[in-house]
Design an enzyme around this catalytic site. Sequence first.
Site, PDB file in Angstrom:
ATOM      1  N   ASP A  52       0.894  -1.106  -0.006  1.00 38.48           N
ATOM      2  CA  ASP A  52       0.006   0.003  -0.073  1.00 38.48           C
ATOM      3  C   ASP A  52       0.863   1.175   0.093  1.00 38.48           C
ATOM      4  OD1 ASP A  52       0.861  -0.205   2.673  1.00 38.48           O
ATOM      5  OD2 ASP A  52      -1.127  -0.061   3.568  1.00 38.48           O
ATOM      6  N   LYS A 121      -1.465  -9.581   2.600  1.00 43.86           N
ATOM      7  CA  LYS A 121      -0.866  -9.024   3.822  1.00 43.86           C
ATOM      8  C   LYS A 121      -1.443  -7.863   4.913  1.00 43.86           C
ATOM      9  CE  LYS A 121       3.120  -6.283   3.629  1.00 43.86           C
ATOM     10  NZ  LYS A 121       2.716  -5.001   4.682  1.00 43.86           N
ATOM     11  N   GLU A 123      -1.699  -5.512   8.543  1.00 41.05           N
ATOM     12  CA  GLU A 123      -0.890  -4.928   9.541  1.00 41.05           C
ATOM     13  C   GLU A 123      -1.678  -5.143  11.100  1.00 41.05           C
ATOM     14  OE1 GLU A 123       0.041  -0.768   8.769  1.00 41.05           O
ATOM     15  OE2 GLU A 123       0.777  -1.225   6.978  1.00 41.05           O
ATOM     16  N   GLU A 190       8.615  -4.509  10.844  1.00 40.97           N
ATOM     17  CA  GLU A 190       9.484  -3.189  10.148  1.00 40.97           C
ATOM     18  C   GLU A 190       9.839  -2.086  11.305  1.00 40.97           C
ATOM     19  OE1 GLU A 190       6.575  -1.132   7.488  1.00 40.97           O
ATOM     20  OE2 GLU A 190       7.730   0.563   7.496  1.00 40.97           O
TER      21      GLU A 190
HETATM   22  O1  KIV Z   1       3.509  -1.058   1.481  1.00 44.06           O
HETATM   23  C1  KIV Z   1       4.857  -1.403   1.681  1.00 44.06           C
HETATM   24  O2  KIV Z   1       5.710  -1.064   0.958  1.00 44.06           O
HETATM   25  C2  KIV Z   1       5.342  -2.247   2.902  1.00 44.06           C
HETATM   26  C3  KIV Z   1       6.538  -2.581   3.041  1.00 44.06           C
HETATM   27  C4  KIV Z   1       7.314  -1.249   3.592  1.00 44.06           C
HETATM   28  C5  KIV Z   1       6.845  -3.845   3.881  1.00 44.06           C
HETATM   29  O3  KIV Z   1       4.224  -2.853   3.764  1.00 44.06           O
END
Ligand code: KIV
Length: 272
Positions: A52, A121, A123, A190
């Site tokens: 994102d 993915k 968070e 991260e």
């Molecule tokens: O959106 C993204 O680029 C990420 C990375 C920083 C892992 O989630």
Amino acid sequence: MSVHKSEVKIITTHQLQNMKERGEKISMLTAYDFSMAGILDAAGVDVLLVGDSASNVMAGHETTLPITLDQMIYHASSVVRAVKRAFVVVDMPFGSYQGNSSEALRSAIRIMKESGAHGIKLEGGAEIKESVTRILSAGVPVMGHLGLTPQSIYKFGTYTVRAKEEEEAEKLLQDAQLLQDLGCFAIVLEKIPADLAQRVATQLHIPIIGIGAGPHVDGQVLVVHDMLGINKEFKPRFLRRYADLHSIMTDAVQNYVKDVKSRDFPSDKEAY
Ligand code: KIV
């Protein structure tokens, strides 16, 4: 019925797990479009993340919050069309999975169906347990993301290193364990201290991919525009620049402008 058989096989979550077990580091980069994804895939990147972060690097927003599910699906389907080998993971955008597990499942299914990606993915830890459980129950591979979670920027207030204090570090360890127990196939950590990332990678059997999380994890991810030096302003300590594409592209475009203005381009040979 004809079945499409490609010679190169897409990497699976099972292979990523094997890579951790035999100590082979996993390479992961972000990708948002067809042309770049084709280059990254052919160059041998194991996992492409349709992050994102497209909200920042592609659309120019200050945070990752504005990008929509439709926009993520557009980027993801462009990446998937280019890929022959890499495992493609797509970030679920802010607002598409928090607080409502039915909506989370609907969003994940839309991403998988409409883009052809291989996993998603999201968070967070305990607070998104129900969403993770429901998405996993539909057979969708889920990658977790802990530590600095940019979708919560207005809660944290800064992009500085997370989990430096023992209490936050303990919560992160518990969240990582929970994500593994639920069935996630990997976790991104991260911007956290390297020794904490090492503890997570040692304690868990699933692959741990770091960004600003030191060398003792199972793989690394960077935003492709940052590592290629397209984006010049972003200079965190964890970033290694592998090229200065900003200068190369600027020179090329300046030369083109000069040649057009001076009538050097196109030449007779470049005309029909
Ligand atoms: O959106 C993204 O680029 C990420 C990375 C920083 C892992 O989630």
